[in-house]
Enzyme design. Structure first.
Site, PDB file in Angstrom:
ATOM      1  CD  GLU A  92     -14.399  -8.182  12.551  1.00 11.63           C
ATOM      2  OE1 GLU A  92     -13.782  -7.293  11.960  1.00 11.63           O
ATOM      3  OE2 GLU A  92     -14.834  -8.083  13.689  1.00 11.63           O
ATOM      4  CE  LYS A 224      -7.867   7.680  -0.581  1.00 12.29           C
ATOM      5  NZ  LYS A 224      -7.593   7.456  -2.006  1.00 12.29           N
ATOM      6  CG  ASP A 240     -10.484  -5.919  11.183  1.00 16.31           C
ATOM      7  OD1 ASP A 240     -10.780  -4.897  10.537  1.00 16.31           O
ATOM      8  OD2 ASP A 240     -11.059  -6.243  12.237  1.00 16.31           O
ATOM      9  CG  HIS A 338      -5.107   9.745 -10.134  1.00 18.61           C
ATOM     10  ND1 HIS A 338      -4.780   8.861  -9.141  1.00 18.61           N
ATOM     11  CD2 HIS A 338      -6.439   9.835 -10.147  1.00 18.61           C
ATOM     12  CE1 HIS A 338      -5.881   8.444  -8.569  1.00 18.61           C
ATOM     13  NE2 HIS A 338      -6.906   9.016  -9.175  1.00 18.61           N
TER      14      HIS A 338
HETATM   15  C1  MEV Z   1      -4.965   9.780  -3.693  1.00 17.00           C
HETATM   16  O1  MEV Z   1      -5.644   8.541  -3.587  1.00 17.00           O
HETATM   17  C2  MEV Z   1      -3.870   9.864  -2.658  1.00 17.00           C
HETATM   18  C3  MEV Z   1      -3.170  11.200  -2.610  1.00 17.00           C
HETATM   19  O2  MEV Z   1      -4.132  12.246  -2.450  1.00 17.00           O
HETATM   20  C4  MEV Z   1      -2.209  11.176  -1.438  1.00 17.00           C
HETATM   21  C5  MEV Z   1      -1.555  12.521  -1.129  1.00 17.00           C
HETATM   22  O3  MEV Z   1      -2.122  13.578  -1.449  1.00 17.00           O
HETATM   23  O4  MEV Z   1      -0.471  12.490  -0.522  1.00 17.00           O
HETATM   24  C6  MEV Z   1      -2.449  11.493  -3.887  1.00 17.00           C
END
Ligand code: MEV
Length: 387
Positions: A92, A224, A240, A338
């Site tokens: 920005e 998140k 943005d 993950h």
């Molecule tokens: C991790 O980046 C995002 C998660 O924590 C989202 C969730 O718990 O729903 C796996």
């Protein structure tokens, strides 16, 4: 640029750099490099263009390239008695460019101010306040500059009419009239895995969402996960992401309690139905979306023709990301997948390069033991086998 300290071995950094703004980028880098006593490799890294494709490929999935955004350094920060030079990567600009002109263009495109709303706050800690909202159709722009310019332009008129004093003249990022919505319906069969039935997964996802609806602690993480899908698209298209984040969380708390942005339910036929509706103030015609070559290319790659279409695509990605997270959480847990994806990162940290990254990562994931020391062992063994 370095303030020599009284008796300490390490000279303390001085973040107050005169006329930093007036320097060329090369001189700024030299100045902060000297101040922070950086070596040549670090200076080169800060200059940019240094993320090799094979490293990027080890960091995330489906890599096709890298994306650069401007890196600046904020000076004059003393925090807890210590001076810091703060690196900030952001797209920005701080300069508002030719926004009145934009207005004429906007009206030519069928946009402009549509309505005015007034809100009264009888009680604030400094007395009553009146808030006037200009509802502006910004077409395919993100619209911040346009709206801010309009707010500043109408302020004297508002003061004449009201007899009051206009204070803040700024847009709201709670863009609740600029919503985008995604919806998906999935049969249990489509969700089934070797280990779990589709029905079990559907029920698990609905349960997980039910918790996020009532519990702000879970909602924050749930959301998140949604933003994990949304932010990368926002960044890649030069938009943005702070505005999108601010709007998303304000929207999530609009009822007075922070809650889930998405809803997951079971329909009469037993299918899983997910919806995500949220503010999505994205642009395609100004700022970094136009000036950043990779953002322009990313928009071309997406093939979207309007900001609304871009918003819809982005929200759909957020919903998909949310579903993937809930599905994992409701079944085997998040860490297995993950860590398997993280294995390439760990392999790189352990010193793997080229074809060895995949070889090490594969073994780490297969053993469900994704640790740097284990990666080093594998690397050592592979090295001996190759020799
Ligand atoms: C991790 O980046 C995002 C998660 O924590 C989202 C969730 O718990 O729903 C796996």
């Amino acid at each position: 640029m370095v303030a020599v300290q009284d008796s300490g071995v390490e000279p303390r950094l001085n973040s107050r750099i005169e006329k930093f703004r007036d320097l060329s980028p090369a001189d700024r880098l030299a100045t902060v490099g000297d101040a922070a006593r950086l070596g040549q490799a670090d200076r080169d890294a800060l200059r940019g263009g240094v993320l090799p494709l094979d490293l990027a490929n080890g960091m995330i999935e489906n890599v096709v390239g890298t994306f650069e955004i401007p890196l600046g350094v904020a000076t004059n920060f003393t925090i807890n008695g210590r001076d810091y030079l703060i690196p900030m990567a952001v797209e920005e600009p701080s300069v508002v460019a030719a926004a009145n002109e934009k207005d004429r263009v906007l009206i030519g495109l069928g946009g402009g101010c549509r309505e005015i709303e007034v809100q009264v706050f009888e009680e604030t800690q400094v007395g009553p306040m009146v808030v006037l909202h200009l509802l502006v159709d910004v077409r395919d722009a993100m619209g911040a500059n346009t709206v801010n310019t309009m707010a500043e332009a109408v302020a004297p008129m508002i003061e004449r009419i009201s007899g009051g004093t206009v204070r803040l003249r700024i847009l709201s990022n709670l863009a609740d009239l600029r919503l985008a919505r995604a919806r998906v319906r999935l049969t249990p069969k489509a969700l089934a895995t070797k280990e779990f039935t589709g029905e079990r997964i559907v029920a698990g996802i609905v349960e997980a969402c039910s918790l996020a609806i009532v519990d702000p602690y879970r909602a924050a993480t749930h959301n998140k996960g949604i933003m994990n899908g949304i932010d990368p698209v926002v960044v890649a298209t030069g938009n943005d992401w702070r505005a999108i984040e601010a709007g998303a969380h304000a929207w999530a708390a609009r009822g007075g309690r922070y809650t889930s942005l998405s809803r997951w339910e079971i329909d009469a036929a037993g299918n899983l139905v997910g919806t995500l509706e949220m503010p999505m103030a994205l642009g395609m015609v100004g700022g970094a979306t136009k000036t950043h070559p990779a953002a322009r290319a990313a928009l071309k790659l997406l093939g979207v023709t309007t900001a609304q279409e871009l918003a819809e695509v982005t929200v759909a990605v957020g919903l998909a990301q949310n579903m993937a997270a809930l599905r994992a959480l409701a079944t085997e847990g998040i860490q297995r997948g993950h860590m398997a994806l993280h294995a390439r990162n760990i392999a790189i940290v352990a010193g793997a390069s080229g074809a060895n990254i995949d070889a090490v990562a594969k073994e780490l994931a297969a053993d469900h033991d994704v640790r740097v020391d284990r990666a080093r062992e594998i690397l050592l063994r592979l090295g001996k086998e190759e020799a």
